[in-house]
Each structure stands twice: as structure tokens, then as C-alpha cells.
Design an enzyme around this catalytic site. Structure first.
Site, PDB file in Angstrom:
ATOM      1  N   ASP A 254       0.862  -1.192   0.000  1.00 31.03           N
ATOM      2  CA  ASP A 254       0.000   0.000   0.000  1.00 31.03           C
ATOM      3  C   ASP A 254       0.895   1.238   0.000  1.00 31.03           C
ATOM      4  OD1 ASP A 254       0.723  -0.515   2.831  1.00 31.03           O
ATOM      5  OD2 ASP A 254      -0.494   1.258   3.214  1.00 31.03           O
TER       6      ASP A 254
ATOM      7  N   GLU B 259       0.037  -0.419   5.720  1.00 29.61           N
ATOM      8  CA  GLU B 259       1.067   0.180   6.586  1.00 29.61           C
ATOM      9  C   GLU B 259       0.860   1.676   6.738  1.00 29.61           C
ATOM     10  OE1 GLU B 259       4.663   1.970   8.075  1.00 29.61           O
ATOM     11  OE2 GLU B 259       3.815   2.364   6.119  1.00 29.61           O
TER      12      GLU B 259
END
Ligand SMILES: [Zn+2]
Length: 456
Positions: A92, A158
């Protein structure tokens, strides 16, 4: 076994690294459905599953984590008796954060004349995804197999701080168990300077509220004798620093020093956008101040804004004080010290309340051990110069989760995200030489680590 063969294999793999990174960057994998459709994250995760299956990992699959994001995991056994390494990265990314300021398309890998590859996530952390792939591909090409046990974990949220993987790890202890854990979401202290990040500061925060009146009162009629909680708050907050800007909290020793790499003050000034003629604060070096000492920051104050102000004494005032906690110190104890420090300085018997607003312990990574030695040798051989160590001012709670879950594992942080990458900013980029350099270091590390076990 020769390093040269690995080095030339990686050179030969850089074209594939570029096209792979281009495909991965094109997924708008911001793990927030308010910002991007969830299909973008799904597609990125599927891409990661495919790529690591093709490089020879087994059982590569997605798993749902408690925050709704998917992590990707897989493994490959090593030769009999060799230890296992867990390789971490995340797929991500941050949102564009200032779309107008991008000088190339956000979601399209663009090579510029400076040789760097631009686009969101090219460094943080898709560059590290591709770096892992390149290291593993090179080992397969040159050695035909992996030199030690490999496990992979690729996080999917994250950047959101929603803790999906932090909750997943303790629920899947055996799936991810390893002797050494490589948290590959960091970078060299400067381009081409092989660097291990060995510590992260912790953080704590306290909300302090001072109250003196039942309601706000006219400052003309009452000001002068009625206690002003805003003035009181200014006094209390002023005690957090001395005249030189050192953080001064009763009971907290703030003379720590950093023994690793120096962070040159002029580079720090530029990185931190400090204006010409304005001083840096604190009595230590920049490295001491960032990585070895406490740092208090007033991050919010509740008072009327200037535009909405009237001539009144406020009934109360609230502020949030954040305190960064260096490695080796205890965040819970620091929170108590901060509250006591503030409490003692409240003037005029104002009513005061103190609320804890979240804390996380600092992190200390490996500084010795077979994994550390193998990675240090790999970094130094790849870059042809001595490895340095640096700290990181921010915290990565996942590192603490790994440490609690696997207390015997060596945990190390490195990667392709050197300062020029401008991660979390517009115009993020990666230098392909860092992808190649770190991939070679990682491949050599895995070889060294497997070989050391064979000899023992
Ligand atoms: Zn990252």
C-alpha cells in the site's frame, strides 16, 4: 561463490525491475476506500502473489487482517540446518498529497534525466517489493536455489496506521516465525552509503486541561484579577524547554548521544525546511537530538482562534504535549514523568487534569549476531564501503510486535528509501542504483547467513 556473478545477474534483471515497478506503481493502492476503490489494493496484492510465486516461493497467498486489508505471505525452505529469514515490505502507498505539485503523473513510473524513477510508491515501499524480487531472482539464476529458509510478509495497510498486520502477527505466530526479521521499509542515510537503521524512537502524548472559571468572562471587567488559564498554559508549556531548546522534563535524562552516523546539520536544515538564519535547537548534534534524546512538542492547543477571538478571559485551556522517547528508555515511565512535571508547574491552584493520549515504546534492533554480521558483510561488499548505523525519529509499531512475538529473532531495518526519495511527499522517486545495490546486499546477506549456519 562469486559476488560478480550475482552483481551481473542483478544488472541484467534491472530492465525487468523497471517494468515490474511500473506495473505495481500503476495500482492506486491507497488502503482507504474513501480515497481509492478497494479493487486497487486487491489488484496490487494479486500482483504480489503472482510475482513471488514465479520467483519460487511456495503457498504464496493473501490473508485478511483485522483492519480489512490483505497481507501476502509465502515461504521457501532452505537447505537442511539453515536458519530462516522473514522479509517484510508493504504494497500500500500514501495518497498523492498535493497532486498539483507533482511534475510527472502520480501513478505512472517516469524516468527523468537525473536517472531516477518517479511515481507514488517507487520507493516506499514498492521499490522494496521489487528489490526483494530482484534479489531472489538473482539467487535463483546464479545459485539455482535459495541459500537459507525464506519467508515473506507483504503488508497492505502500513500507511494507514490501522494495525492490521500488528494484530495478524500474534495470531499467526508459526506462519511468520523466523530467526532474522528484515523490516525493509527504510533506506540508506544518503545515496550509496550502506546503512542499517538500528533504533526507532517511541512516543507518548498527554492532554493537559487547566480550568479557573465557570465560564468565559469579559477581560475588561475581570481581567487582572481573574486567573487566565491561557496565560497559565503558556507558563506550563514554556517549562518543557530551556533557552537553548533542550527538552527539560524533571527526572528524564536528556544527554544521550548517538554513536552511529552523523546527520550533517546543513543537510538536516534542508530536509527539515528550516529557514535561513533560524537556529536549530538543542545542545547535541542533530543525530543526538533525533535518535538519542527525548523531544517534547506541543502539537495542539484549544484556545479561540484569532479570527474568532473576543475580549474575554477563557474559562479553560487544553493542550496536547507529545514526547518522543529514545531507545533504551521506557515510554510508560516517561509519560508519568511528563505528567508530574506539568502538574508541579500549574500556577494559581487552577484545576488541572492530565489524560494519557496514547503511547508506544521505542525499538532497539539487532546490533550483533549471525544475521547482523551477514547483512553487514553483504551491505559492505555490495557498496564497497563500511556500513553505518542510524536511528529513525518516528516509530514503527510493527517492529515492537515482532520483538514481543519473537524475542529471540534479530530484527533489522534497511531498504531503498534514502532521503532524496521524498517519501510521503509529492514527486517521490527511487534511484535504480539503490534497488540494484540493496538487492545485491540482500542476496549476499542470504548467502552469508545460510553459509554461516552450514559451517557452525
Ligand atoms: Zn513505508
Amino acid at each position: 561463490m562469486s559476488t560478480d556473478a550475482l552483481r551481473s545477474a542483478i544488472d541484467g534483471l534491472m530492465g525487468q525491475a523497471k517494468s515490474d515497478l511500473g506495473e505495481l506503481v500503476a495500482f492506486r493502492s491507497v488502503a482507504d476506500p474513501q480515497q481509492q476503490p478497494p479493487e486497487q489494493c486487491e489488484a496490487a496484492a494479486d500482483w504480489v502473489v503472482r510475482a513471488f510465486s514465479e520467483v519460487g516461493l511456495q503457498d504464496v497467498a493473501k490473508s485478511r487482517t483485522p483492519d480489512g486489508s490483505d497481507c501476502v505471505h509465502g515461504h521457501a525452505p532452505g537447505p537442511e540446518g539453515t536458519p530462516t529469514v522473514l522479509l517484510y515490505c508493504h504494497y500500500d502507498v500514501q495518497p498523492p498529497l498535493g497532486e498539483d505539485e507533482w511534475q510527472s503523473p502520480v501513478w505512472e513510473l517516469t524516468e527523468k534525466p537525473d536517472g531516477r524513477w518517479y511515481g507514488r510508491g517507487t520507493a516506499d515501499c514498492k521499490g522494496n517489493v521489487i528489490m526483494h524480487l530482484t534479489a531472489l531472482r538473482a539467487l535463483r539464476q546464479v545459485d539455482g536455489s535459495f541459500p537459507c529458509g525464506i519467508k515473506l510478509i507483504v503488508e497492505g495497510s502500513e500507511e494507514q496506521g490501522t494495525g492490521g498486520l500488528e494484530a495478524f502477527v500474534p495470531e499467526n505466530v508459526e506462519l511468520l516465525r523466523a530467526d532474522t526479521i528484515c523490516v525493509v521499509d527504510a533506506g540508506n542515510s544518503a545515496l550509496g552509503v550502506p546503512t542499517l537503521t538500528t533504533s526507532l524512537r517511541g512516543m507518548t502524548a498527554v492532554d493537559v486541561t487547566l480550568t479557573g472559571l465557570e465560564s468565559a468572562m469579559h477581560s475588561g471587567m475581570f481581567g487582572g484579577a481573574a486567573p487566565d488559564p491561557v496565560a497559565a498554559m503558556v507558563q506550563v508549556l514554556a517549562s518543557l524547554h530551556d533557552a537553548a531548546g533542550n527538552t527539560t522534563i524533571d527526572g528524564l535524562d536528556n544527554t544521550g548521544t548517538w554513536s552511529g552516523v552523523d546527520y550533517p546539520a546543513d543537510r538536516f536544515r534542508a530536509d527539515a525546511t528550516v529557514l535561513d538564519g533560524v537556529d536549530l535547537i538543542g545542545g547535541g548534534s542533530v543525530s543526538d537530538e533525533l535518535w538519542a534524546r527525548f523531544a517534547a512538542t506541543v502539537v495542539g492547543i484549544d484556545v479561540p482562534s484569532v479570527a474568532n477571538s473576543v475580549n474575554a478571559i477563557q474559562a479553560s485551556c487544553r493542550a496536547r504535549v507529545s514526547l518522543r522517547v529514545p531507545p533504551g528508555q521506557d515510554a510508560a515511565a516517561a509519560t508519568d514523568a511528563l505528567i508530574e512535571h506539568l502538574r508541579k508547574r500549574v500556577p494559581w491552584n487552577l484545576r488541572a487534569t492530565f489524560e494519557k493520549a496514547g503511547s508506544g515504546e521505542p525499538f532497539q534492533g539487532a546490533l550483533a549476531g549471525p544475521g547482523f554480521d551477514a547483512l553487514k558483510a553483504g551491505l559492505e561488499e555490495s557498496y564497497g564501503r563500511e556500513m553505518v548505523t542510524e536511528g529513525q525519529g518516528g516509530s514503527i509499531p510493527l517492529c515492537n510486535v515482532f520483538q514481543q512475538t519473537y524475542p529471540d529473532a534479530e530484527i533489522m531495518l534497511y531498504g531503498v528509501e534514502e532521503p532524496a526519495c521524498l517519501i510521503h511527499a509529492p514527486n517521490e522517486s527511487v534511484d535504480p542504483r539503490e534497488i540494484a545495490g540493496i538487492a545485491l546486499a540482500e542476496a549476499l546477506f542470504l548467502r552469508n547467513y545460510g553459509a554461516a549456519a552450514g559451517k557452525a
